[in-house]
Design a protein around this motif. Structure first.
Motif, PDB file in Angstrom:
ATOM      1  N   THR A 110     -22.317  -3.955 -40.290  1.00 21.11           N
ATOM      2  CA  THR A 110     -22.166  -2.653 -40.938  1.00 21.11           C
ATOM      3  C   THR A 110     -23.071  -1.620 -40.284  1.00 21.11           C
ATOM      4  O   THR A 110     -22.658  -0.495 -39.973  1.00 21.11           O
ATOM      5  CB  THR A 110     -22.498  -2.752 -42.438  1.00 21.11           C
ATOM      6  OG1 THR A 110     -21.578  -3.647 -43.064  1.00 21.11           O
ATOM      7  CG2 THR A 110     -22.396  -1.387 -43.109  1.00 21.11           C
ATOM      8  N   ARG A 111     -24.323  -2.003 -40.041  1.00 17.22           N
ATOM      9  CA  ARG A 111     -25.275  -1.090 -39.395  1.00 17.22           C
ATOM     10  C   ARG A 111     -24.772  -0.683 -38.014  1.00 17.22           C
ATOM     11  O   ARG A 111     -24.837   0.497 -37.644  1.00 17.22           O
ATOM     12  CB  ARG A 111     -26.640  -1.775 -39.279  1.00 17.22           C
ATOM     13  CG  ARG A 111     -27.741  -0.887 -38.688  1.00 17.22           C
ATOM     14  CD  ARG A 111     -29.027  -1.698 -38.489  1.00 17.22           C
ATOM     15  NE  ARG A 111     -29.555  -2.165 -39.753  1.00 17.22           N
ATOM     16  CZ  ARG A 111     -30.409  -1.474 -40.511  1.00 17.22           C
ATOM     17  NH1 ARG A 111     -30.827  -0.297 -40.099  1.00 17.22           N
ATOM     18  NH2 ARG A 111     -30.853  -1.989 -41.644  1.00 17.22           N
ATOM     19  N   HIS A 112     -24.264  -1.644 -37.260  1.00 14.15           N
ATOM     20  CA  HIS A 112     -23.769  -1.377 -35.907  1.00 14.15           C
ATOM     21  C   HIS A 112     -22.593  -0.402 -35.951  1.00 14.15           C
ATOM     22  O   HIS A 112     -22.522   0.551 -35.154  1.00 14.15           O
ATOM     23  CB  HIS A 112     -23.351  -2.692 -35.252  1.00 14.15           C
ATOM     24  CG  HIS A 112     -22.777  -2.542 -33.880  1.00 14.15           C
ATOM     25  ND1 HIS A 112     -23.385  -1.806 -32.889  1.00 14.15           N
ATOM     26  CD2 HIS A 112     -21.631  -3.031 -33.335  1.00 14.15           C
ATOM     27  CE1 HIS A 112     -22.660  -1.858 -31.783  1.00 14.15           C
ATOM     28  NE2 HIS A 112     -21.581  -2.580 -32.033  1.00 14.15           N
ATOM     29  N   CYS A 113     -21.688  -0.621 -36.884  1.00 12.83           N
ATOM     30  CA  CYS A 113     -20.507   0.246 -37.009  1.00 12.83           C
ATOM     31  C   CYS A 113     -20.910   1.668 -37.374  1.00 12.83           C
ATOM     32  O   CYS A 113     -20.502   2.633 -36.719  1.00 12.83           O
ATOM     33  CB  CYS A 113     -19.561  -0.335 -38.057  1.00 12.83           C
ATOM     34  SG  CYS A 113     -18.136   0.717 -38.434  1.00 12.83           S
ATOM     35  N   ILE A 114     -21.705   1.809 -38.419  1.00 13.28           N
ATOM     36  CA  ILE A 114     -22.065   3.137 -38.908  1.00 13.28           C
ATOM     37  C   ILE A 114     -22.902   3.903 -37.883  1.00 13.28           C
ATOM     38  O   ILE A 114     -22.677   5.102 -37.651  1.00 13.28           O
ATOM     39  CB  ILE A 114     -22.809   3.031 -40.250  1.00 13.28           C
ATOM     40  CG1 ILE A 114     -21.845   2.565 -41.349  1.00 13.28           C
ATOM     41  CG2 ILE A 114     -23.437   4.370 -40.635  1.00 13.28           C
ATOM     42  CD1 ILE A 114     -22.485   2.358 -42.704  1.00 13.28           C
ATOM     43  N   SER A 115     -23.845   3.239 -37.244  1.00 11.69           N
ATOM     44  CA  SER A 115     -24.682   3.931 -36.255  1.00 11.69           C
ATOM     45  C   SER A 115     -23.834   4.434 -35.088  1.00 11.69           C
ATOM     46  O   SER A 115     -24.054   5.538 -34.576  1.00 11.69           O
ATOM     47  CB  SER A 115     -25.793   3.014 -35.752  1.00 11.69           C
ATOM     48  OG  SER A 115     -25.262   1.889 -35.064  1.00 11.69           O
ATOM     49  N   GLY A 116     -22.849   3.633 -34.682  1.00  7.97           N
ATOM     50  CA  GLY A 116     -21.967   4.056 -33.598  1.00  7.97           C
ATOM     51  C   GLY A 116     -21.137   5.274 -33.978  1.00  7.97           C
ATOM     52  O   GLY A 116     -20.953   6.193 -33.168  1.00  7.97           O
ATOM     53  N   LEU A 117     -20.645   5.292 -35.215  1.00  9.04           N
ATOM     54  CA  LEU A 117     -19.849   6.429 -35.666  1.00  9.04           C
ATOM     55  C   LEU A 117     -20.698   7.692 -35.778  1.00  9.04           C
ATOM     56  O   LEU A 117     -20.249   8.792 -35.440  1.00  9.04           O
ATOM     57  CB  LEU A 117     -19.200   6.104 -37.018  1.00  9.04           C
ATOM     58  CG  LEU A 117     -18.061   5.082 -36.956  1.00  9.04           C
ATOM     59  CD1 LEU A 117     -17.689   4.603 -38.357  1.00  9.04           C
ATOM     60  CD2 LEU A 117     -16.842   5.678 -36.253  1.00  9.04           C
ATOM     61  N   LYS A 118     -21.929   7.540 -36.237  1.00  8.15           N
ATOM     62  CA  LYS A 118     -22.815   8.701 -36.334  1.00  8.15           C
ATOM     63  C   LYS A 118     -23.120   9.268 -34.947  1.00  8.15           C
ATOM     64  O   LYS A 118     -23.173  10.490 -34.754  1.00  8.15           O
ATOM     65  CB  LYS A 118     -24.106   8.323 -37.050  1.00  8.15           C
ATOM     66  CG  LYS A 118     -23.943   8.165 -38.564  1.00  8.15           C
ATOM     67  CD  LYS A 118     -25.288   8.006 -39.256  1.00  8.15           C
ATOM     68  CE  LYS A 118     -25.117   8.013 -40.766  1.00  8.15           C
ATOM     69  NZ  LYS A 118     -26.409   7.976 -41.491  1.00  8.15           N
ATOM     70  N   GLU A 119     -23.303   8.393 -33.969  1.00  9.44           N
ATOM     71  CA  GLU A 119     -23.570   8.845 -32.607  1.00  9.44           C
ATOM     72  C   GLU A 119     -22.396   9.648 -32.049  1.00  9.44           C
ATOM     73  O   GLU A 119     -22.579  10.549 -31.225  1.00  9.44           O
ATOM     74  CB  GLU A 119     -23.852   7.648 -31.701  1.00  9.44           C
ATOM     75  CG  GLU A 119     -25.215   6.991 -31.941  1.00  9.44           C
ATOM     76  CD  GLU A 119     -25.410   5.752 -31.093  1.00  9.44           C
ATOM     77  OE1 GLU A 119     -24.521   5.460 -30.254  1.00  9.44           O
ATOM     78  OE2 GLU A 119     -26.430   5.074 -31.265  1.00  9.44           O
ATOM     79  N   LYS A 120     -21.191   9.325 -32.504  1.00  9.21           N
ATOM     80  CA  LYS A 120     -19.994  10.037 -32.052  1.00  9.21           C
ATOM     81  C   LYS A 120     -19.749  11.324 -32.833  1.00  9.21           C
ATOM     82  O   LYS A 120     -18.778  12.034 -32.576  1.00  9.21           O
ATOM     83  CB  LYS A 120     -18.771   9.123 -32.163  1.00  9.21           C
ATOM     84  CG  LYS A 120     -18.785   7.952 -31.202  1.00  9.21           C
ATOM     85  CD  LYS A 120     -17.571   7.063 -31.401  1.00  9.21           C
ATOM     86  CE  LYS A 120     -17.586   5.878 -30.452  1.00  9.21           C
ATOM     87  NZ  LYS A 120     -16.419   4.970 -30.675  1.00  9.21           N
ATOM     88  N   GLY A 121     -20.601  11.595 -33.809  1.00 11.31           N
ATOM     89  CA  GLY A 121     -20.489  12.855 -34.526  1.00 11.31           C
ATOM     90  C   GLY A 121     -19.738  12.810 -35.837  1.00 11.31           C
ATOM     91  O   GLY A 121     -19.415  13.860 -36.407  1.00 11.31           O
ATOM     92  N   TYR A 122     -19.478  11.605 -36.342  1.00  7.13           N
ATOM     93  CA  TYR A 122     -18.736  11.496 -37.599  1.00  7.13           C
ATOM     94  C   TYR A 122     -19.641  11.694 -38.810  1.00  7.13           C
ATOM     95  O   TYR A 122     -20.791  11.243 -38.828  1.00  7.13           O
ATOM     96  CB  TYR A 122     -18.082  10.118 -37.713  1.00  7.13           C
ATOM     97  CG  TYR A 122     -16.815   9.957 -36.910  1.00  7.13           C
ATOM     98  CD1 TYR A 122     -15.584  10.346 -37.431  1.00  7.13           C
ATOM     99  CD2 TYR A 122     -16.845   9.410 -35.627  1.00  7.13           C
ATOM    100  CE1 TYR A 122     -14.421  10.200 -36.697  1.00  7.13           C
ATOM    101  CE2 TYR A 122     -15.690   9.260 -34.886  1.00  7.13           C
ATOM    102  CZ  TYR A 122     -14.476   9.656 -35.425  1.00  7.13           C
ATOM    103  OH  TYR A 122     -13.322   9.510 -34.700  1.00  7.13           O
ATOM    104  N   ARG A 123     -19.108  12.367 -39.825  1.00  3.88           N
ATOM    105  CA  ARG A 123     -19.744  12.396 -41.141  1.00  3.88           C
ATOM    106  C   ARG A 123     -19.345  11.110 -41.858  1.00  3.88           C
ATOM    107  O   ARG A 123     -18.167  10.769 -41.921  1.00  3.88           O
ATOM    108  CB  ARG A 123     -19.281  13.615 -41.931  1.00  3.88           C
ATOM    109  CG  ARG A 123     -19.780  13.646 -43.366  1.00  3.88           C
ATOM    110  CD  ARG A 123     -19.299  14.886 -44.104  1.00  3.88           C
ATOM    111  NE  ARG A 123     -20.036  16.067 -43.667  1.00  3.88           N
ATOM    112  CZ  ARG A 123     -19.463  17.212 -43.273  1.00  3.88           C
ATOM    113  NH1 ARG A 123     -18.142  17.319 -43.254  1.00  3.88           N
ATOM    114  NH2 ARG A 123     -20.208  18.238 -42.901  1.00  3.88           N
ATOM    115  N   ILE A 124     -20.315  10.369 -42.384  1.00  7.47           N
ATOM    116  CA  ILE A 124     -20.046   9.099 -43.049  1.00  7.47           C
ATOM    117  C   ILE A 124     -19.787   9.356 -44.532  1.00  7.47           C
ATOM    118  O   ILE A 124     -20.638   9.895 -45.240  1.00  7.47           O
ATOM    119  CB  ILE A 124     -21.231   8.121 -42.871  1.00  7.47           C
ATOM    120  CG1 ILE A 124     -21.559   7.956 -41.381  1.00  7.47           C
ATOM    121  CG2 ILE A 124     -20.911   6.778 -43.512  1.00  7.47           C
ATOM    122  CD1 ILE A 124     -20.411   7.436 -40.533  1.00  7.47           C
TER     123      ILE A 124
END
Length: 246
Positions: A110-124
């Protein structure tokens, strides 16, 4: 955000355009037209994350919904449960949408997924049946930046880490006694509403011209017999021609 190419080599835009020209000579005009139409509606502005979903129907229906509504990719997190979609339910949708899986054993996927999405500019955005601080409804959720919407397991909902890392929360309207929707229904409600709003409110929802060329080529390969080999052969010819010209 760049569209991720499936080919192992980097294919620049000029090469991708030449590849498309070749591909279109090998495919019927009807299929070419359909691929062009579908690609024009694809978006990376919205994506979903399914965390520890294990029931086959709930694992499959969101894939079909996401593909039908124009998403280019989704994310699947496996910490406690294995993701096992039923192809009879997804009806081949997984062929046309990229499924990013986070399934490393003994690892916080979960941490890996969310951190990757944040790096790409996504709002979680974490979905919740409850009204929380910083909660929005479907009509008020900000769409001023790319959105990654998290959906939790049937048994426990989203993990505490997902809830803590969420930028905002999304609450669906409910007027009955039952506490929550089935996850497949939740995904359908959320995506159908937000994709409609996105196309109406934000002019930046579509893929760039370059991204559309690459995604069209990825679809051409899927309708061709041994499409990857066809692409490799065509790319070799294109690069050989360029070398001779130099």
């Amino acid at each position: 955000m760049k569209f991720t190419q499936e080919h192992s080599d980097f294919i620049n835009l000029a090469e991708a355009i030449r590849l498309e020209e070749y591909f279109k000579t090998l495919i019927s005009p009807e299929k070419v037209s359909k691929i062009q139409e579908v690609a024009s509606f694809r978006t990376k502005y919205l994506t979903i994350v399914m965390e520890d979903i294990f029931q086959p129907y709930n694992a499959s229906a969101p894939v079909r919904t996401s593909e039908c509504l124009g998403l280019t990719e989704i994310h699947v997190v496996e910490n406690r449960n294995s993701y096992k979609p039923n192809e009879g339910i997804s009806l081949g949708a997984q062929k046309w949408i990229k499924i990013n899986k986070y399934q490393k054993p003994n690892f916080d996927n979960t941490r890996h997924c969310i951190s990757g999405l944040k790096e790409k500019g996504y709002r979680i955005i974490a979905t919740s049946p409850h009204t929380l601080e910083n909660s929005y409804e479907l009509d008020t959720l900000p769409l001023d930046k790319p959105c990654a919407i998290l959906f939790g397991s049937e048994e426990k909902g989203l993990s505490s880490y997902s809830m803590e890392e969420a930028d905002v929360f999304l609450k669906l309207p409910m007027y009955g006694f039952t506490e929550s929707y089935n996850i497949s229904v939740t995904v359908a409600i959320v995506l159908s509403h937000l994709t409609f709003r996105l196309r109406k409110e934000n002019p930046n929802w579509a893929l760039t011209t370059e991204e559309q060329v690459h995604i069209r080529n990825s679809y051409y390969k899927k309708v061709l017999y041994k499409g990857n080999l066809v692409e490799s052969d065509l790319l070799q010819r294109i690069r050989s021609e360029a070398t001779r010209v130099q």
